[in-house]
Design a protein around this motif. Sequence first.
Motif, PDB file in Angstrom:
ATOM      1  N   TYR A  33       0.842  -1.325   0.017  1.00 13.20           N
ATOM      2  CA  TYR A  33      -0.052   0.044   0.040  1.00 13.20           C
ATOM      3  C   TYR A  33       0.867   1.192  -0.002  1.00 13.20           C
ATOM      4  CZ  TYR A  33      -3.158   3.544   1.329  1.00 13.20           C
ATOM      5  OH  TYR A  33      -4.082   4.658   1.696  1.00 13.20           O
ATOM      6  N   MET A  34       0.601   1.954  -1.061  1.00 12.76           N
ATOM      7  CA  MET A  34       1.535   3.362  -1.030  1.00 12.76           C
ATOM      8  C   MET A  34       1.239   4.470  -0.414  1.00 12.76           C
ATOM      9  SD  MET A  34       4.033   2.818  -3.186  1.00 12.76           S
ATOM     10  CE  MET A  34       4.657   1.599  -4.387  1.00 12.76           C
ATOM     11  N   MET A  35       1.808   4.795   0.678  1.00  9.63           N
ATOM     12  CA  MET A  35       1.764   6.066   1.514  1.00  9.63           C
ATOM     13  C   MET A  35       2.907   6.846   1.001  1.00  9.63           C
ATOM     14  SD  MET A  35       1.041   3.959   4.713  1.00  9.63           S
ATOM     15  CE  MET A  35       1.847   2.490   4.161  1.00  9.63           C
ATOM     16  N   PRO A  36       2.930   8.234   1.186  1.00  7.73           N
ATOM     17  CA  PRO A  36       4.004   9.136   0.915  1.00  7.73           C
ATOM     18  C   PRO A  36       5.209   8.484   1.089  1.00  7.73           C
ATOM     19  CG  PRO A  36       2.289  10.254   1.841  1.00  7.73           C
ATOM     20  CD  PRO A  36       1.958   8.969   1.989  1.00  7.73           C
ATOM     21  N   HIS A  37       5.603   8.084   2.541  1.00  8.02           N
ATOM     22  CA  HIS A  37       6.717   7.538   2.759  1.00  8.02           C
ATOM     23  C   HIS A  37       7.260   6.314   1.969  1.00  8.02           C
ATOM     24  CE1 HIS A  37       4.744   5.178   5.863  1.00  8.02           C
ATOM     25  NE2 HIS A  37       5.561   4.331   5.568  1.00  8.02           N
ATOM     26  N   THR A  38       6.161   5.352   1.783  1.00 12.22           N
ATOM     27  CA  THR A  38       6.439   4.168   1.012  1.00 12.22           C
ATOM     28  C   THR A  38       6.929   4.609  -0.841  1.00 12.22           C
ATOM     29  OG1 THR A  38       4.445   3.520   1.977  1.00 12.22           O
ATOM     30  CG2 THR A  38       5.601   1.881   0.730  1.00 12.22           C
ATOM     31  N   ARG A  39       6.279   5.424  -1.153  1.00 10.53           N
ATOM     32  CA  ARG A  39       6.635   6.072  -2.426  1.00 10.53           C
ATOM     33  C   ARG A  39       8.013   6.534  -2.321  1.00 10.53           C
ATOM     34  NH1 ARG A  39       1.794   8.615  -3.325  1.00 10.53           N
ATOM     35  NH2 ARG A  39       0.981   6.708  -4.105  1.00 10.53           N
ATOM     36  N   GLU A  40       8.529   7.123  -1.426  1.00 11.71           N
ATOM     37  CA  GLU A  40       9.633   7.970  -1.308  1.00 11.71           C
ATOM     38  C   GLU A  40      10.421   6.878  -1.211  1.00 11.71           C
ATOM     39  OE1 GLU A  40      11.551  11.511   1.227  1.00 11.71           O
ATOM     40  OE2 GLU A  40       9.329  11.037   1.327  1.00 11.71           O
ATOM     41  N   ALA A  41      10.383   6.143  -0.599  1.00 15.53           N
ATOM     42  CA  ALA A  41      11.476   4.849  -0.255  1.00 15.53           C
ATOM     43  C   ALA A  41      11.491   4.072  -1.661  1.00 15.53           C
ATOM     44  CB  ALA A  41      10.970   4.043   0.942  1.00 15.53           C
ATOM     45  N   LEU A  42      10.420   3.761  -2.070  1.00 12.04           N
ATOM     46  CA  LEU A  42      10.592   2.868  -3.346  1.00 12.04           C
ATOM     47  C   LEU A  42      11.434   3.656  -4.411  1.00 12.04           C
ATOM     48  CD1 LEU A  42       9.505   0.070  -4.639  1.00 12.04           C
ATOM     49  CD2 LEU A  42       7.478   1.446  -5.255  1.00 12.04           C
ATOM     50  N   ALA A  43      10.641   4.870  -4.516  1.00  8.12           N
ATOM     51  CA  ALA A  43      11.792   5.910  -5.690  1.00  8.12           C
ATOM     52  C   ALA A  43      13.102   5.882  -5.469  1.00  8.12           C
ATOM     53  CB  ALA A  43      10.922   7.173  -5.599  1.00  8.12           C
ATOM     54  N   CYS A  44      13.386   5.827  -4.240  1.00  9.77           N
ATOM     55  CA  CYS A  44      14.900   6.204  -3.624  1.00  9.77           C
ATOM     56  C   CYS A  44      15.539   4.810  -4.059  1.00  9.77           C
ATOM     57  CB  CYS A  44      14.737   6.339  -2.140  1.00  9.77           C
ATOM     58  SG  CYS A  44      16.369   6.215  -1.568  1.00  9.77           S
ATOM     59  N   LEU A  45      14.829   3.626  -3.882  1.00 14.50           N
ATOM     60  CA  LEU A  45      15.560   2.100  -3.935  1.00 14.50           C
ATOM     61  C   LEU A  45      15.750   2.198  -5.531  1.00 14.50           C
ATOM     62  CD1 LEU A  45      13.695  -0.173  -1.642  1.00 14.50           C
ATOM     63  CD2 LEU A  45      16.153   0.383  -1.705  1.00 14.50           C
ATOM     64  N   GLU A  46      14.677   2.362  -6.262  1.00 13.37           N
ATOM     65  CA  GLU A  46      14.662   2.121  -7.784  1.00 13.37           C
ATOM     66  C   GLU A  46      15.867   3.193  -8.246  1.00 13.37           C
ATOM     67  OE1 GLU A  46      10.131   0.964  -8.327  1.00 13.37           O
ATOM     68  OE2 GLU A  46      10.757   2.908  -8.643  1.00 13.37           O
ATOM     69  N   TYR A  47      15.887   4.355  -7.904  1.00  9.12           N
ATOM     70  CA  TYR A  47      16.913   5.219  -8.289  1.00  9.12           C
ATOM     71  C   TYR A  47      18.389   4.774  -8.105  1.00  9.12           C
ATOM     72  CZ  TYR A  47      19.713   9.278  -9.240  1.00  9.12           C
ATOM     73  OH  TYR A  47      20.803  10.228  -9.545  1.00  9.12           O
ATOM     74  N   GLY A  48      18.410   4.566  -6.764  1.00  6.31           N
ATOM     75  CA  GLY A  48      19.768   3.985  -6.389  1.00  6.31           C
ATOM     76  C   GLY A  48      20.417   2.703  -7.213  1.00  6.31           C
ATOM     77  N   ILE A  49      19.255   1.738  -7.347  1.00  7.05           N
ATOM     78  CA  ILE A  49      19.940   0.833  -8.497  1.00  7.05           C
ATOM     79  C   ILE A  49      20.104   1.219  -9.924  1.00  7.05           C
ATOM     80  CG2 ILE A  49      19.203  -1.545  -9.284  1.00  7.05           C
ATOM     81  CD1 ILE A  49      17.537  -1.848  -6.473  1.00  7.05           C
ATOM     82  N   SER A  50      18.870   1.829 -10.638  1.00  5.83           N
ATOM     83  CA  SER A  50      18.939   2.181 -11.764  1.00  5.83           C
ATOM     84  C   SER A  50      20.335   3.144 -12.261  1.00  5.83           C
ATOM     85  CB  SER A  50      17.816   2.547 -12.513  1.00  5.83           C
ATOM     86  OG  SER A  50      17.312   3.619 -11.710  1.00  5.83           O
ATOM     87  N   ALA A  51      20.441   4.140 -11.333  1.00 10.37           N
ATOM     88  CA  ALA A  51      21.404   4.971 -11.687  1.00 10.37           C
ATOM     89  C   ALA A  51      22.672   4.686 -11.244  1.00 10.37           C
ATOM     90  CB  ALA A  51      21.165   6.511 -10.935  1.00 10.37           C
ATOM     91  N   ARG A  52      23.106   3.418 -11.018  1.00  6.32           N
ATOM     92  CA  ARG A  52      24.095   2.723 -10.648  1.00  6.32           C
ATOM     93  C   ARG A  52      24.902   3.441  -9.589  1.00  6.32           C
ATOM     94  NH1 ARG A  52      26.131  -1.100 -14.762  1.00  6.32           N
ATOM     95  NH2 ARG A  52      24.712  -1.001 -16.584  1.00  6.32           N
ATOM     96  N   LYS A  53      24.287   3.606  -8.468  1.00 12.50           N
ATOM     97  CA  LYS A  53      24.837   4.522  -7.378  1.00 12.50           C
ATOM     98  C   LYS A  53      25.886   3.871  -6.562  1.00 12.50           C
ATOM     99  CE  LYS A  53      23.291   8.571  -8.292  1.00 12.50           C
ATOM    100  NZ  LYS A  53      24.340   9.708  -8.305  1.00 12.50           N
ATOM    101  N   GLY A  54      25.925   2.475  -6.707  1.00 18.19           N
ATOM    102  CA  GLY A  54      26.994   1.658  -5.868  1.00 18.19           C
ATOM    103  C   GLY A  54      25.969   1.393  -4.472  1.00 18.19           C
ATOM    104  N   PHE A  55      26.061   2.046  -3.454  1.00 20.92           N
ATOM    105  CA  PHE A  55      25.666   1.720  -2.092  1.00 20.92           C
ATOM    106  C   PHE A  55      24.325   2.430  -2.055  1.00 20.92           C
ATOM    107  CE2 PHE A  55      29.446  -0.302  -0.237  1.00 20.92           C
ATOM    108  CZ  PHE A  55      29.022  -1.209   0.448  1.00 20.92           C
TER     109      PHE A  55
END
Length: 307
Positions: A23-45
Amino acid sequence: MYNSFFKLHSSPFGTSPDPRFLYMMPHTREALACLEYGISARKGFTVLTGEVGTGKTTLLKRALASFNNRRISTAFVFNPRLEVLDFLEFVLADFGIQPANRTKSGMLLQLNRWLIERFRMEETCVVVIDEAQNLSWELLEEIRLLTNLETSSEKLLQIVLSGQPELEEKLRHPSVRQLRQRIALWCRTQPLTENQTHAYVAERLRLAGATRPIFTGDALNLIYRYSHGIPRVINLLCEHSLIVAYVEQVQEVSAELVEGVASELELETQPFLISPVAIGGSGRGNFGETSGLMTAFEGDTKGRQDR
Ligand SMILES: Nc1ncnc2c1ncn2[C@@H]1O[C@H](COP(=O)(O)OP(=O)(O)OP(=O)(O)O)[C@@H](O)[C@H]1O
Ligand SMILES: [Mg+2]
């Protein structure tokens, strides 16, 4: 057991981290976007932290599933209480690589070659380590060294560390400051507010086929007070309440019924110990500096706590 009594087609309050129920709450959406960005933008850690039962594993699974149609290889370490060699062997096996020999240098060499090959094929490779608060210091250091596998411009391997607030404590320790400096993104899950608890229960019931609320407003208020907004505890309370309602053959879950269940489960309404780390600052993920994406931990935690 009670599904047909309440006209549901599936169990609404399972405790497994099933991403279909996210269930998407604002903090869930934020955390999900953060994870997806970290992975797709090849941020390392990338690091994901949050109190016990607040949805970290569910979120990790959802983030990985969101890359379904893209070029991505993942290794998911769900129990990192491993020796270094066992860890490397597990990661290789989960990537589908058969270790040629079981030495550290041999496996690292093989991993490096495989990563370069994947990089040429424009594939992103991710190691997700759940329950990372259980990592030994030795393994943490080895994991840091894995991010040295890089081309002159990009990380070959993306690493996501996910864990309970103890992981934050661990990553603050001076002995891992080199690793801390490499954390590009820090995402967080958090307990739900009272309104979010109401909406969360309604959504899980809806996904299970419910066409009416089943729980009274007072019952939901009490569920919030006893669960402190922790989704796993909400699920537990709701599940037991539905069972009791079924046994008593009542169609509506009242506050009295929830009270009885909470006392059976020995839950307390007093806030239990949620470390200030977990709810530090606004409790929000550190996702959203001016550029829209947070930088790292910036060497210390002060700014983060004050935010
Ligand atoms: N946003 C959400 N939407 C739907 N269900 C959720 C959400 N967050 C958590 N849950 C549910 O709460 C339960 C606990 O979630 P999960 O196992 O992901 O928590 P966790 O943070 O990984 O816990 P732990 O710290 O014990 O590893 C699961 O049943 C999960 O489906
Ligand atoms: Mg988990």
